[in-house]
Design a protein around this motif. Structure first.
Motif, PDB file in Angstrom:
ATOM      1  N   ASP A  84     -13.143  14.683 -68.655  1.00 30.92           N
ATOM      2  CA  ASP A  84     -12.264  15.605 -67.944  1.00 30.92           C
ATOM      3  C   ASP A  84     -12.901  16.123 -66.649  1.00 30.92           C
ATOM      4  N   GLU A  85     -13.527  15.219 -65.926  1.00 33.79           N
ATOM      5  CA  GLU A  85     -14.085  15.596 -64.633  1.00 33.79           C
ATOM      6  C   GLU A  85     -12.965  15.707 -63.604  1.00 33.79           C
ATOM      7  N   ILE A  86     -13.050  16.709 -62.739  1.00 38.60           N
ATOM      8  CA  ILE A  86     -12.043  16.947 -61.706  1.00 38.60           C
ATOM      9  C   ILE A  86     -12.617  16.537 -60.350  1.00 38.60           C
ATOM     10  N   ILE A  87     -11.858  15.724 -59.629  1.00 35.39           N
ATOM     11  CA  ILE A  87     -12.226  15.326 -58.273  1.00 35.39           C
ATOM     12  C   ILE A  87     -11.092  15.753 -57.351  1.00 35.39           C
ATOM     13  N   THR A  88     -11.419  16.412 -56.246  1.00 34.16           N
ATOM     14  CA  THR A  88     -10.411  16.867 -55.293  1.00 34.16           C
ATOM     15  C   THR A  88     -10.761  16.378 -53.881  1.00 34.16           C
ATOM     16  N   GLU A  89      -9.838  16.631 -52.961  1.00 30.65           N
ATOM     17  CA  GLU A  89      -9.926  16.231 -51.547  1.00 30.65           C
ATOM     18  C   GLU A  89      -9.713  14.718 -51.424  1.00 30.65           C
ATOM     19  N   SER A  90      -8.716  14.338 -50.631  1.00 33.12           N
ATOM     20  CA  SER A  90      -8.198  12.974 -50.665  1.00 33.12           C
ATOM     21  C   SER A  90      -9.224  11.893 -50.335  1.00 33.12           C
ATOM     22  N   THR A  95     -12.611   7.561 -52.264  1.00 32.80           N
ATOM     23  CA  THR A  95     -13.909   6.892 -52.233  1.00 32.80           C
ATOM     24  C   THR A  95     -14.556   6.881 -53.609  1.00 32.80           C
ATOM     25  N   PHE A  96     -14.397   7.961 -54.350  1.00 35.14           N
ATOM     26  CA  PHE A  96     -14.896   8.013 -55.728  1.00 35.14           C
ATOM     27  C   PHE A  96     -14.289   6.891 -56.563  1.00 35.14           C
ATOM     28  N   LEU A  97     -12.968   6.739 -56.485  1.00 39.01           N
ATOM     29  CA  LEU A  97     -12.301   5.678 -57.241  1.00 39.01           C
ATOM     30  C   LEU A  97     -12.780   4.303 -56.789  1.00 39.01           C
ATOM     31  N   ALA A  98     -12.930   4.127 -55.484  1.00 32.44           N
ATOM     32  CA  ALA A  98     -13.381   2.842 -54.959  1.00 32.44           C
ATOM     33  C   ALA A  98     -14.811   2.530 -55.381  1.00 32.44           C
ATOM     34  N   ASP A  99     -15.633   3.560 -55.521  1.00 28.47           N
ATOM     35  CA  ASP A  99     -17.004   3.359 -55.997  1.00 28.47           C
ATOM     36  C   ASP A  99     -17.032   3.057 -57.496  1.00 28.47           C
ATOM     37  N   MET A 100     -16.144   3.678 -58.257  1.00 26.44           N
ATOM     38  CA  MET A 100     -16.104   3.425 -59.699  1.00 26.44           C
ATOM     39  C   MET A 100     -15.570   2.044 -60.022  1.00 26.44           C
ATOM     40  N   PHE A 101     -14.638   1.565 -59.189  1.00 29.34           N
ATOM     41  CA  PHE A 101     -14.005   0.277 -59.415  1.00 29.34           C
ATOM     42  C   PHE A 101     -14.174  -0.591 -58.161  1.00 29.34           C
ATOM     43  N   PRO A 102     -15.406  -0.992 -57.853  1.00 28.56           N
ATOM     44  CA  PRO A 102     -15.680  -1.661 -56.570  1.00 28.56           C
ATOM     45  C   PRO A 102     -14.963  -2.994 -56.443  1.00 28.56           C
ATOM     46  N   SER A 103     -14.500  -3.230 -55.249  1.00 27.67           N
ATOM     47  CA  SER A 103     -13.851  -4.490 -54.888  1.00 27.67           C
ATOM     48  C   SER A 103     -14.523  -5.002 -53.624  1.00 27.67           C
ATOM     49  N   PRO A 104     -14.896  -6.280 -53.582  1.00 32.56           N
ATOM     50  CA  PRO A 104     -15.585  -6.787 -52.396  1.00 32.56           C
ATOM     51  C   PRO A 104     -14.732  -6.748 -51.127  1.00 32.56           C
ATOM     52  N   THR A 105     -13.412  -6.696 -51.286  1.00 32.50           N
ATOM     53  CA  THR A 105     -12.544  -6.632 -50.104  1.00 32.50           C
ATOM     54  C   THR A 105     -12.103  -5.214 -49.794  1.00 32.50           C
ATOM     55  N   ALA A 121     -19.879   1.337 -43.489  1.00 32.66           N
ATOM     56  CA  ALA A 121     -20.046   2.186 -42.308  1.00 32.66           C
ATOM     57  C   ALA A 121     -18.897   1.976 -41.325  1.00 32.66           C
ATOM     58  N   LYS A 122     -18.481   0.733 -41.141  1.00 32.22           N
ATOM     59  CA  LYS A 122     -17.392   0.452 -40.209  1.00 32.22           C
ATOM     60  C   LYS A 122     -16.075   1.034 -40.713  1.00 32.22           C
ATOM     61  N   ILE A 123     -15.835   0.958 -42.004  1.00 30.03           N
ATOM     62  CA  ILE A 123     -14.629   1.564 -42.569  1.00 30.03           C
ATOM     63  C   ILE A 123     -14.642   3.070 -42.354  1.00 30.03           C
ATOM     64  N   ASN A 124     -15.786   3.705 -42.630  1.00 28.82           N
ATOM     65  CA  ASN A 124     -15.884   5.153 -42.434  1.00 28.82           C
ATOM     66  C   ASN A 124     -15.672   5.536 -40.974  1.00 28.82           C
ATOM     67  N   PHE A 125     -16.223   4.754 -40.068  1.00 27.27           N
ATOM     68  CA  PHE A 125     -16.066   5.044 -38.645  1.00 27.27           C
ATOM     69  C   PHE A 125     -14.612   4.900 -38.210  1.00 27.27           C
ATOM     70  N   PHE A 126     -13.949   3.869 -38.698  1.00 26.80           N
ATOM     71  CA  PHE A 126     -12.543   3.665 -38.358  1.00 26.80           C
ATOM     72  C   PHE A 126     -11.697   4.850 -38.808  1.00 26.80           C
ATOM     73  N   VAL A 127     -11.879   5.272 -40.045  1.00 25.36           N
ATOM     74  CA  VAL A 127     -11.082   6.377 -40.578  1.00 25.36           C
ATOM     75  C   VAL A 127     -11.381   7.672 -39.823  1.00 25.36           C
ATOM     76  N   ASP A 128     -12.645   7.937 -39.583  1.00 23.37           N
ATOM     77  CA  ASP A 128     -13.025   9.142 -38.856  1.00 23.37           C
ATOM     78  C   ASP A 128     -12.418   9.144 -37.455  1.00 23.37           C
ATOM     79  N   THR A 129     -12.407   7.989 -36.802  1.00 19.58           N
ATOM     80  CA  THR A 129     -11.845   7.889 -35.459  1.00 19.58           C
ATOM     81  C   THR A 129     -10.332   8.087 -35.482  1.00 19.58           C
ATOM     82  N   PHE A 130      -9.670   7.438 -36.428  1.00 21.27           N
ATOM     83  CA  PHE A 130      -8.207   7.549 -36.518  1.00 21.27           C
ATOM     84  C   PHE A 130      -7.775   8.996 -36.756  1.00 21.27           C
ATOM     85  N   ILE A 131      -8.413   9.650 -37.707  1.00 21.52           N
ATOM     86  CA  ILE A 131      -8.014  11.021 -38.044  1.00 21.52           C
ATOM     87  C   ILE A 131      -8.460  11.997 -36.962  1.00 21.52           C
ATOM     88  N   GLY A 132      -9.672  11.841 -36.463  1.00 20.08           N
ATOM     89  CA  GLY A 132     -10.224  12.814 -35.533  1.00 20.08           C
ATOM     90  C   GLY A 132      -9.790  12.648 -34.094  1.00 20.08           C
TER      91      GLY A 132
END
Length: 256
Positions: A84-90, A95-105, A121-132
């Protein structure tokens, strides 16, 4: 307490260490931030139960016990190791789910290949750029009118051309040459699909959408996003846009 609805996925069940997880998603189908969680769960074929949280009224005490901020999405997860662990913030949740169930793509495990850390790193940069750099002006755009709205719409297109169009070079059609959606799309697609819905509702200027579709890399990428069942299965564009229009109307009235 809100009704719990079970949601199955079409391509089988993911497990962690051989143990089937039990996940409850607390969500609202009109919220773009919660939409991120839906996309991630479907893209990774993770089964879950769903509890819809109304956002047009004060949160009930039971939900504030789960997420004291009262926001969506949240998940509660158990898998035989976690209880019954609670995870918040989208973004954290996805990312938590993606780390628990990793997919190479979708989101490669950090040591799965010599290039996986760079991909992350490139995925994180893309998202940060798009949102920010791009998406942050959308609410101001929806509240603006006339020439001011046209001006702001033009600025968003210019930001997309400067910041995002180069990062989409080599997309196939998704980030990094992937043929299937990645975590980058899971975290940005909720906003991309709303641009069109909001334009059709009259919340965003037609000139903005026209300018975006004139960007070849963005246009190809966004069209591919619209074709993804993981993106569209909970997205009711007209209903969501109508709700957004009503909220904007109330904000304008309160500002007078």
């Amino acid at each position: 307490m809100a009704e719990i609805v079970s949601t199955s996925t079409p391509n089988g069940i993911s497990t962690s260490n051989g143990i089937q997880p039990k996940i409850t998603l607390y969500t609202n189908h009109g919220c773009p931030w919660a939409h991120r969680a839906h996309i991630t769960l479907r893209a990774l074929n993770i089964p879950y139960d769903e509890v819809v949280i109304p956002l047009d009224r004060p949160r009930e005490p039971w939900y504030l016990d789960i997420n004291p901020r009262g926001l969506v999405p949240s998940i509660k997860i158990s898998n035989g190791i976690l209880k019954d662990e609670i995870i918040t913030e989208s973004a954290i949740l996805a990312t938590f789910l993606a780390d628990m169930f990793p997919s190479p793509t979708f989101w490669p495990a950090s040591h799965s290949s010599p290039t996986s850390a760079l991909t992350r790193a490139k995925i994180n940069f893309f998202v940060d750029t798009f949102i920010g750099k791009v998406n942050g002006t959308v609410m101001s755009l929806m509240k603006a009118e006339g020439e001011e709205q046209e001006k702001l719409g033009g600025q968003l297109v210019k930001a997309m051309e400067k910041e995002i169009e180069p990062l989409l070079e080599g997309a196939n059609p998704f980030i990094g040459g992937s043929e299937s959606i990645t975590l980058a799309e899971a975290l940005t697609a909720p906003f991309v699909v709303r641009y069109k819905a909001y334009t059709e509702e009259g919340l965003l200027p037609q000139s903005m959408l026209k300018g975006l579709t004139a960007l070849p890399n963005y246009n190809r990428w966004s069209k591919a996003i619209y074709e993804q069942g993981a993106v569209t299965y909970v997205f009711d564009g007209p209903k969501i846009a109508a709700g957004a229009a009503e909220r904007v109307r109330k904000m304008k009235a309160e500002a007078k």
